[in-house]
Design a protein around this motif. Sequence first.
Motif, mmCIF file in Angstrom:
data_model
loop_
_atom_site.group_PDB
_atom_site.id
_atom_site.type_symbol
_atom_site.label_atom_id
_atom_site.label_comp_id
_atom_site.label_asym_id
_atom_site.label_seq_id
_atom_site.Cartn_x
_atom_site.Cartn_y
_atom_site.Cartn_z
ATOM 1 N N ALA A 1 0.434 3.938 -2.931
ATOM 2 C CA ALA A 1 0.151 5.352 -2.638
ATOM 3 C C ALA A 1 1.131 6.279 -3.342
ATOM 4 O O ALA A 1 0.769 7.394 -3.726
ATOM 5 N N TYR B 1 0.808 -1.218 0.000
ATOM 6 C CA TYR B 1 0.000 0.000 0.000
ATOM 7 C C TYR B 1 0.842 1.270 0.000
ATOM 8 O O TYR B 1 0.432 2.276 -0.587
ATOM 9 N N ILE C 1 -3.927 5.640 2.163
ATOM 10 C CA ILE C 1 -4.129 4.209 2.447
ATOM 11 C C ILE C 1 -5.406 4.007 3.257
ATOM 12 O O ILE C 1 -6.207 3.122 2.953
#
Length: 106
Positions: free
Chosen positions: A19, A15, A33
């Motif tokens: 991002a 993640y 996230i």
Amino acid sequence: MARKKLDTLTEPMFYVLLALRTRRHGYGVMQYIQALTQGRVSVGAGTLYALLDRFERDGLIAAAGVEDSRKYYRLTPAGEETLRREYERILRQAEDMRRAMEEEGT
């Protein structure tokens, strides 16, 4: 000795790289996230900054400027490739699960 390339990513690693497909600062990464996963995944500050440091040293992300004393990062081509490989690995796992369930009739 050179660092070994990441073969698999933990959920927070995945993640954070996801991002950083868009230029963001650390707190922005945490917010992204949280929003993307609807609160299912939360990356704490200690974990985040340790990952940012590691990913920067490994060449997966690069500094993309400082504004208002916030350091921004972005994914590098190597980071994009690592993220893509992990995405494909996850898809293969999901396909294996689907086949197993079909074989079992569930």
